[in-house]
Design a protein around this motif. Structure first.
Motif, PDB file in Angstrom:
ATOM      1  N   LEU A   1      -9.413  11.650  -0.618  1.00  0.00           N
ATOM      2  CA  LEU A   1     -10.703  11.760  -1.300  1.00  0.00           C
ATOM      3  C   LEU A   1     -11.773  12.253  -0.342  1.00  0.00           C
ATOM      4  N   GLU A   2     -12.691  13.012  -0.848  1.00  0.00           N
ATOM      5  CA  GLU A   2     -13.813  13.534  -0.062  1.00  0.00           C
ATOM      6  C   GLU A   2     -14.620  12.399   0.566  1.00  0.00           C
ATOM      7  N   THR A   3     -14.716  11.278  -0.141  1.00  0.00           N
ATOM      8  CA  THR A   3     -15.483  10.122   0.335  1.00  0.00           C
ATOM      9  C   THR A   3     -14.665   9.198   1.232  1.00  0.00           C
ATOM     10  N   GLY A   4     -13.436   9.586   1.524  1.00  0.00           N
ATOM     11  CA  GLY A   4     -12.546   8.763   2.334  1.00  0.00           C
ATOM     12  C   GLY A   4     -11.584   8.004   1.437  1.00  0.00           C
ATOM     13  N   GLY A   5     -10.455   7.653   1.960  1.00  0.00           N
ATOM     14  CA  GLY A   5      -9.455   6.934   1.183  1.00  0.00           C
ATOM     15  C   GLY A   5      -8.545   7.884   0.415  1.00  0.00           C
ATOM     16  N   LEU A   6      -7.775   7.308  -0.494  1.00  0.00           N
ATOM     17  CA  LEU A   6      -6.774   8.063  -1.242  1.00  0.00           C
ATOM     18  C   LEU A   6      -6.945   7.864  -2.739  1.00  0.00           C
ATOM     19  N   LEU A   7      -6.460   8.833  -3.496  1.00  0.00           N
ATOM     20  CA  LEU A   7      -6.568   8.798  -4.952  1.00  0.00           C
ATOM     21  C   LEU A   7      -5.771   7.639  -5.559  1.00  0.00           C
ATOM     22  N   VAL A   8      -4.531   7.431  -5.091  1.00  0.00           N
ATOM     23  CA  VAL A   8      -3.634   6.428  -5.674  1.00  0.00           C
ATOM     24  C   VAL A   8      -3.302   5.365  -4.631  1.00  0.00           C
ATOM     25  N   GLY A   9      -3.482   4.116  -4.985  1.00  0.00           N
ATOM     26  CA  GLY A   9      -3.151   3.024  -4.080  1.00  0.00           C
ATOM     27  C   GLY A   9      -1.656   2.935  -3.816  1.00  0.00           C
ATOM     28  N   GLU A  10      -1.295   2.280  -2.741  1.00  0.00           N
ATOM     29  CA  GLU A  10       0.120   2.104  -2.397  1.00  0.00           C
ATOM     30  C   GLU A  10       0.709   0.852  -3.037  1.00  0.00           C
ATOM     31  N   THR A  11      -0.103  -0.174  -3.235  1.00  0.00           N
ATOM     32  CA  THR A  11       0.384  -1.444  -3.778  1.00  0.00           C
ATOM     33  C   THR A  11       0.395  -1.397  -5.298  1.00  0.00           C
ATOM     34  N   ILE A  12       1.556  -1.712  -5.862  1.00  0.00           N
ATOM     35  CA  ILE A  12       1.717  -1.767  -7.317  1.00  0.00           C
ATOM     36  C   ILE A  12       1.914  -3.231  -7.702  1.00  0.00           C
ATOM     37  N   ASN A  13       1.082  -3.710  -8.611  1.00  0.00           N
ATOM     38  CA  ASN A  13       1.217  -5.069  -9.144  1.00  0.00           C
ATOM     39  C   ASN A  13       2.035  -4.994 -10.424  1.00  0.00           C
TER      40      ASN A  13
ATOM     41  N   GLN B   1       7.202  -7.435 -22.416  1.00  0.00           N
ATOM     42  CA  GLN B   1       6.522  -6.267 -21.861  1.00  0.00           C
ATOM     43  C   GLN B   1       6.662  -6.232 -20.343  1.00  0.00           C
ATOM     44  N   ILE B   2       6.659  -4.994 -19.822  1.00  0.00           N
ATOM     45  CA  ILE B   2       6.644  -4.762 -18.381  1.00  0.00           C
ATOM     46  C   ILE B   2       5.410  -3.912 -18.121  1.00  0.00           C
ATOM     47  N   THR B   3       4.443  -4.493 -17.391  1.00  0.00           N
ATOM     48  CA  THR B   3       3.191  -3.798 -17.133  1.00  0.00           C
ATOM     49  C   THR B   3       2.959  -3.685 -15.629  1.00  0.00           C
ATOM     50  N   PHE B   4       2.037  -2.807 -15.264  1.00  0.00           N
ATOM     51  CA  PHE B   4       1.721  -2.619 -13.849  1.00  0.00           C
ATOM     52  C   PHE B   4       0.263  -2.217 -13.713  1.00  0.00           C
TER      53      PHE B   4
ATOM     54  N   SER C   1       6.043 -11.968 -11.835  1.00  0.00           N
ATOM     55  CA  SER C   1       5.163 -11.011 -11.174  1.00  0.00           C
ATOM     56  C   SER C   1       5.671 -10.721  -9.776  1.00  0.00           C
ATOM     57  N   THR C   2       5.270  -9.550  -9.284  1.00  0.00           N
ATOM     58  CA  THR C   2       5.561  -9.167  -7.909  1.00  0.00           C
ATOM     59  C   THR C   2       4.609  -8.054  -7.508  1.00  0.00           C
ATOM     60  N   ARG C   3       4.587  -7.766  -6.220  1.00  0.00           N
ATOM     61  CA  ARG C   3       3.806  -6.648  -5.678  1.00  0.00           C
ATOM     62  C   ARG C   3       4.752  -5.780  -4.866  1.00  0.00           C
ATOM     63  N   LEU C   4       4.659  -4.468  -5.075  1.00  0.00           N
ATOM     64  CA  LEU C   4       5.520  -3.520  -4.386  1.00  0.00           C
ATOM     65  C   LEU C   4       4.681  -2.487  -3.660  1.00  0.00           C
ATOM     66  N   ASN C   5       5.216  -1.951  -2.591  1.00  0.00           N
ATOM     67  CA  ASN C   5       4.626  -0.777  -1.968  1.00  0.00           C
ATOM     68  C   ASN C   5       5.423   0.420  -2.464  1.00  0.00           C
ATOM     69  N   ARG C   6       4.784   1.288  -3.229  1.00  0.00           N
ATOM     70  CA  ARG C   6       5.495   2.407  -3.857  1.00  0.00           C
ATOM     71  C   ARG C   6       6.155   3.325  -2.834  1.00  0.00           C
TER      72      ARG C   6
END
Length: 181
Positions: free
Chosen positions: A151-163, A11-14, A135-140
């Motif tokens: 987001l209205e509360t600050g920050g972003l909907l989708v993170g940049e780091t993919i595990n 399997q390949i998961t993220f 395993s690895t971590r990527l910046n999309r």
């Protein structure tokens, strides 16, 4: 020696941050590849994997369709994610690193996979398998996967780091099986 990936035991998961407060998990359902695994000297091994972008599955059909769209993978135009190793480093008897190139949407960047070797086993059907976890971590954004929403509360909907987590069982090919017997 040539080995193929056993898809029913691999399997390949993220995972990626969602709204900065939780993680969304997913997997790629369809992928193929070959491993030239040198048991005596793993540093001489090579790996090549092709992942079908449209096989992404996060258990949310709407999200999966968005991930297949031009905002992310653009699976209609770029149907495959491709990984090709260019160097293997042995850390100890069970651990190593695979250095290679990952291509997503015609953008190729280097990645390093931290690998654990679980060993080999002979099946009741006479085939020989080997098991690995990586395993690895990527910046999309390194692959121009830039879509996001503030987001209205600050920050972003989708993170940049993919595990990324990979579990592979590879099967020695019959010609290789006979030659080593």
């Amino acid at each position: 020696m040539s080995w193929t990936i056993d898809p029913s035991h691999s399997q390949i998961t993220f995972s990626v941050r969602h709204m900065m407060i939780s993680n969304v998990h997913g997997r790629f359902e369809n992928f193929t590849g070959t491993v030239d695994f040198n048991e005596q000297d793993p540093t001489l091994s090579t790996v090549s994997v092709e992942i079908e972008a449209a096989s992404i599955n996060t258990r949310d059909e709407k999200r999966d369709e968005h991930l297949k769209s031009p905002d992310f993978f653009n699976a209609a135009e770029f149907p495959k994610l491709i990984f090709k190793s260019n160097r293997v480093e042995k850390v100890d008897e069970q651990h190593g690193r695979i250095y290679g190139d990952l291509t997503i949407r015609d953008v190729t960047r280097p990645v390093v996979l931290d690998v654990e070797y679980a060993g080999t086993a002979k099946s009741p059907w006479g085939t020989t398998s080997a098991g690995f976890s990586a395993s690895t971590r990527l910046n999309r954004k390194d692959w121009d996967l830039n879509w996001n929403v503030a987001l209205e509360t600050g920050g972003l909907l989708v993170g940049e780091t993919i595990n990324i987590n990979i579990d592979l069982e590879i099967v020695r090919q019959p010609a290789a099986e006979t030659a080593s017997a």
